[in-house]
Design an enzyme around this catalytic site. Structure first.
Site, PDB file in Angstrom:
ATOM      1  N   ASP A 111       1.428  -1.398  -0.084  1.00 44.67           N
ATOM      2  CA  ASP A 111       0.198   0.183  -0.089  1.00 44.67           C
ATOM      3  C   ASP A 111       1.354   1.723   0.170  1.00 44.67           C
ATOM      4  O   ASP A 111       2.297   1.386   0.377  1.00 44.67           O
ATOM      5  CB  ASP A 111      -1.240  -0.167   1.245  1.00 44.67           C
ATOM      6  CG  ASP A 111      -1.668   1.010   1.696  1.00 44.67           C
ATOM      7  OD1 ASP A 111      -2.489   1.786   0.265  1.00 44.67           O
ATOM      8  OD2 ASP A 111      -2.192   1.214   2.291  1.00 44.67           O
ATOM      9  N   GLU A 115       2.677   4.644  -3.912  1.00 46.27           N
ATOM     10  CA  GLU A 115       2.782   5.732  -5.357  1.00 46.27           C
ATOM     11  C   GLU A 115       4.373   6.679  -5.246  1.00 46.27           C
ATOM     12  O   GLU A 115       4.146   6.954  -5.673  1.00 46.27           O
ATOM     13  CB  GLU A 115       1.429   7.178  -4.883  1.00 46.27           C
ATOM     14  CG  GLU A 115      -0.007   5.995  -5.347  1.00 46.27           C
ATOM     15  CD  GLU A 115      -0.355   5.580  -4.128  1.00 46.27           C
ATOM     16  OE1 GLU A 115       0.193   5.207  -3.006  1.00 46.27           O
ATOM     17  OE2 GLU A 115      -1.058   4.146  -3.986  1.00 46.27           O
ATOM     18  N   ASP A 161      -9.322   3.025  -2.521  1.00 41.86           N
ATOM     19  CA  ASP A 161     -10.228   3.904  -1.574  1.00 41.86           C
ATOM     20  C   ASP A 161     -11.271   3.987  -1.808  1.00 41.86           C
ATOM     21  O   ASP A 161     -11.877   5.733  -2.322  1.00 41.86           O
ATOM     22  CB  ASP A 161      -9.198   5.005  -0.486  1.00 41.86           C
ATOM     23  CG  ASP A 161      -8.535   4.676   0.424  1.00 41.86           C
ATOM     24  OD1 ASP A 161      -7.876   3.334   0.397  1.00 41.86           O
ATOM     25  OD2 ASP A 161      -7.811   5.154   1.267  1.00 41.86           O
TER      26      ASP A 161
HETATM   27  O1  MIG Z   1      -3.596   6.123   3.923  1.00 42.10           O
HETATM   28  O2  MIG Z   1      -3.202   1.175   5.832  1.00 42.10           O
HETATM   29  O3  MIG Z   1      -5.696   1.718   0.357  1.00 42.10           O
HETATM   30  O4  MIG Z   1      -6.920   0.136   1.984  1.00 42.10           O
HETATM   31  O5  MIG Z   1      -6.925  -0.163   4.576  1.00 42.10           O
HETATM   32  C1  MIG Z   1      -4.388   5.108   3.930  1.00 42.10           C
HETATM   33  C2  MIG Z   1      -4.255   1.396   5.532  1.00 42.10           C
HETATM   34  C3  MIG Z   1      -3.837   4.013   3.971  1.00 42.10           C
HETATM   35  C4  MIG Z   1      -5.221   3.398   2.345  1.00 42.10           C
HETATM   36  C5  MIG Z   1      -5.499   1.653   1.414  1.00 42.10           C
HETATM   37  C6  MIG Z   1      -6.980   1.400   2.588  1.00 42.10           C
HETATM   38  C7  MIG Z   1      -5.909   0.894   3.588  1.00 42.10           C
HETATM   39  C8  MIG Z   1      -5.372   1.637   4.349  1.00 42.10           C
HETATM   40  N1  MIG Z   1      -4.061   3.173   4.026  1.00 42.10           N
END
Ligand code: MIG
Length: 777
Positions: free
Chosen positions: A407, A410, A484
């Site tokens: 996650d 980017e 999200d």
């Molecule tokens: O800023 O890890 O898209 O699936 O649950 C949030 C917490 C960070 C974004 C991900 C989401 C995840 C969440 N993450």
């Protein structure tokens, strides 16, 4: 003369923004050829044309420097030896292979691509290739009245992108995605044009921020980048499937994922303790709701430090993982790129001491704030760093973990720009390059590091990777979820074209958060979404902190029963889905596809957003709005049978179909077949009875498909341990003849035979011409 001067690319835009002027590449001076690469020296720069195959041609414009043929890390193919015929006269040069002809005019320099039938596919007119003094590069191509555009990776909005402007810059978007939120987590600068039933593709391999404008003009479309070379590949098609085969020939295909990753995933931000996770697993067991994976979101870590467990919340992760595995459940933990700046944290210490973090040119480490607080970021553009990061995953594999969720790659940073400082200088395997140029590949390279590291650490078992960010080629390493979303019906609706366009961008293994991530879901929405999820390639229910829990039983028995039925259906369809995953891994074709892929001559499919296909013979028409129990379904050519009612439907017609909350309308084309397994239990997910359902047709005809199976979790299939059957279902008069065209592989599956059943009008069943309804394996 256009070529002599700067020109305003968009007359309309010029009025708005003043002097957005570009310099055209100008006229041709001379050219030379070496190894199937033609170098054209033009008035204002150089153009290279390179043949990858008879059907894939690369064009590069570089206004200043010598042409760089290296390309990004997305392309893994090397140019083949191709026979090219060259004709040169005063005005034009023709370069032809058996599948494509390039007509190049000299003054100004313009290229027109024609397919083997002589149809113009990619052509330049008044505008061609150009650049601005600030480094921006642009290509304008003529647009025809009947062009439709697909692909572009992960984009909100509708299926057909004609009339849209799209931007590629990997971005963490928590704000509600809307039809115009177009820079999302993934950048896949590839699109397919469908023109009069024939398709061709363009892959713009530029890792800077890029733009696609299919909106401003009706005469031409453009693609442009903030910097770098204008470097693109034209794929001549002519079928949408051939375009995808060509594109994935260049950028690679998905390795077969472990079968368990095709099952149902349950997630939440976060299941915070071992006790909670155990209770969750127990619930699935007791309720007999299928599940293969539980995800651990950021709370499992000690202070959000990657490669750690919080020992208070998770006192014995090894035991937890082992116990869950007994129940048939895998654990997939989240791993973000940010490494907490903490002098006493070994990963941070090593990263600094061994010089693994992203730095400024001047030598300072780049720090940004993410979950753990101030953090450093591994420089995944460097081979050594990727190896280091990959090896670190032994921490997880030694506990029995076989999948990782990436996650925030980017990379997302909590600041104004939402990401890393663009002036950070990546090491980039000996070729230092700014973050501005490599931003869009950071996630791809993290995925590469993770996938390869997991693979090494798993000694022959297939790893599973789920990634949020990526670039063209991401399919080689991971599956992608669409970030999200929210618990809105509109987001359920939008997820269909989004996943279909990802599929048309080479990424077959994708899906949205079922039920919606942010916002409170509700019973009906979750139920309808679960019906769709049962057939999206990636199937995960995930929800955000602070919002309603949305496990299948959270809304009472009535809804639980329906959701359970659909999750079980996923497992019943597993042999069919797995064969389609195999096809994706071989040819790059998506599992979930828009109808236009199978019916490119049927204009009614060109922007059909609320239906999708699984493979080439099944159409799903889910209900996507609240309180609705009727919907319109368009069925293309052929005759169709509804899966649960057995009702017949005529093709090339619109139908009004009724579907109560427990119903998902599914249509299977007559004359074709699907493979069905069975649902036993979470501890025993093996299919022991395999059934081939043949949907009988009154028309004579045949249907070919490939059934594939293997052990589902190792790489033994690379050494022949698989079962592959090429089947031809022949419908003639009152009988169905199942012809086994080819059998391949040494794998002995747990079932020893395939039972053939007919659906629809009753017919005699033959196997290879002899009366029988059991294929012995
Ligand atoms: O800023 O890890 O898209 O699936 O649950 C949030 C917490 C960070 C974004 C991900 C989401 C995840 C969440 N993450």
């Amino acid at each position: 003369m256009l070529g002599d001067t700067s020109f305003a690319i968009h007359p309309g835009k010029e009025q708005q923004s003043g002097s957005k002027t570009y310099r055209d590449i100008g006229k041709l001076h001379n050219y030379q050829e070496k190894d199937n690469t033609y170098m054209f020296s033009c008035e204002n720069g150089t153009i290279a044309i390179q043949f990858y195959t008879e059907s894939i041609v690369r064009v590069i414009m570089n206004q200043k420097n010598p042409i760089d043929l290296q390309g990004s890390k997305a392309v893994i193919a090397k140019p083949k030896k191709v026979t090219i015929e060259v004709t040169d006269d005063d005005e034009r040069i023709l370069l032809s292979t058996i599948n494509v002809q390039l007509v190049i005019t000299k003054e100004p320099f313009r290229i027109t691509f024609k397919d083997s039938q002589g149809r113009e596919i990619v052509s330049e007119g008044k505008y061609g290739m150009a650049y601005r003094e600030n480094g921006e590069v642009i290509a304008c191509k003529q647009m025809s009245e009947n062009d439709h555009f697909y692909g572009f990776g992960e984009k909100s909005g509708h299926l057909d992108k004609r009339g849209e402007k799209l931007e590629m810059w990997n971005t963490d978007v928590y704000a509600p995605h809307n039809p115009e939120t177009n820079a999302l987590y993934e950048s896949i600068p590839f699109f397919m044009t469908l023109r009069e039933g024939k398709a061709h593709g363009i892959f713009f391999d530029n890792t800077f921020r890029t733009f696609f404008d299919m909106k401003t003009s009706e005469e031409y479309y453009s693609f442009s980048a903030e910097g770098g070379q204008l470097d693109y590949y034209v794929m001549v098609g002519p079928h949408p499937k051939t375009v995808l085969e060509q594109y994935t020939y260049l950028t690679g295909r998905m390795p077969l994922p472990p079968k368990w990753s095709l099952g149902y995933h349950q997630s939440r931000y976060s299941y915070e303790t071992e006790t909670e996770v155990r209770e969750l697993a127990r619930n699935f067991m007791e309720k007999d709701i299928p599940i293969d994976v539980i995800h651990l979101d950021i709370h499992y870590m000690n202070g959000y430090r990657v490669f750690t467990f919080d020992k208070e919340r998770f006192p014995n992760p090894e035991k937890l993982i082992a116990d869950l595995k007994e129940m048939g459940i895998r654990v997939v933990p989240i791993v973000d790129p940010g490494v907490k700046k903490d002098a006493e944290y070994p990963i941070y210490q090593e990263g600094v001491q061994e010089d693994h973090f992203c730095k400024y040119m001047e030598g300072e480490i780049y720090y940004g704030e993410v979950w753990p607080g101030i953090s450093a970021f591994p420089d995944f553009t460097e081979e050594e760093v990727r190896k280091w990061w990959g090896e670190k995953h032994a921490f997880y594999t030694s506990m029995g973990i076989e999948g990782i969720w990436n996650d925030m790659n980017e990379p997302a940073v909590f600041n104004e720009t939402k990401t890393m400082d663009v002036s950070v200088m990546h090491r980039n395997d000996g070729n230092p390059t700014t973050h501005r140029e490599l931003h869009n590949v950071y996630g791809l390279l993290m995925g590469k590091a993770t996938y390869e590291g997991m693979k090494d650490n798993l000694h022959g078992k297939r790893p599973f990777l789920l990634t949020r960010a990526g670039y063209a080629g991401v399919q080689r390493y991971g599956s992608v979820w669409t970030g999200d979303n929210r618990s809105f019906w509109e987001h359920l609706q939008m997820s269909l074209p989004m996943v279909m366009n990802l599929g048309l961008s080479g990424v077959a293994f994708t899906g949205p958060d079922v039920g919606g991530f942010a916002h409170d879901t509700n019973a009906e929405l979750l139920t309808r979404w679960t019906q769709v999820g049962a057939f999206t390639p990636f199937f995960r229910n995930h929800s955000a902190i602070g919002f309603r829990y949305q496990e299948p039983w959270q809304f009472g028995e009535k809804y639980e029963t329906i959701m359970k039925k659909y999750i079980q259906l996923r497992y019943i369809w597993m042999p069919q889905l797995y064969s389609l995953f195999y096809q994706a891994s071989k040819q790059g074709l998506p599992v979930m596809r828009p109808l236009l892929m199978e019916y490119p001559n049927d204009a009614k499919t060109y922007n059909l957003n609320d239906q999708f296909m699984i493979g080439d013979n099944v159409i799903m028409a889910p209900i996507l709005s609240p309180s609705v129990t009727n919907r319109v379904v368009y069925l293309p050519k052929g005759d169709w049978i509804e899966y649960s009612t057995g009702d017949s439907f005529e093709g090339e017609k619109v139908h009004l179909v009724h579907a109560e909350l427990e119903d998902l309308p599914i249509f299977v084309r007559k004359g074709s077949a699907i493979m069905h397994g069975e649902w036993n239990s979470n501890q025993d997910k093996e299919t022991k009875v395999l059934t081939m359902k043949v949907y009988t047709s009154n028309e004579d005809g045949n249907y070919q498909f490939t059934f594939y199976d293997d052990d589902g979790e190792t790489f033994a299939y690379e050494n022949g341990e698989y079962l592959k059957l090429d089947l031809d279902i022949q419908s003639v008069a009152d009988s169905i003849n199942v012809v086994i065209l080819d059998t391949e592989g040494n794998y002995r599956p747990p079932y020893q035979e395939i039972h053939i059943e007919t659906v629809g009008s009753s017919k005699r069943i033959l196997i290879n011409g002899k009366e029988s309804n059991i294929i012995k394996l």
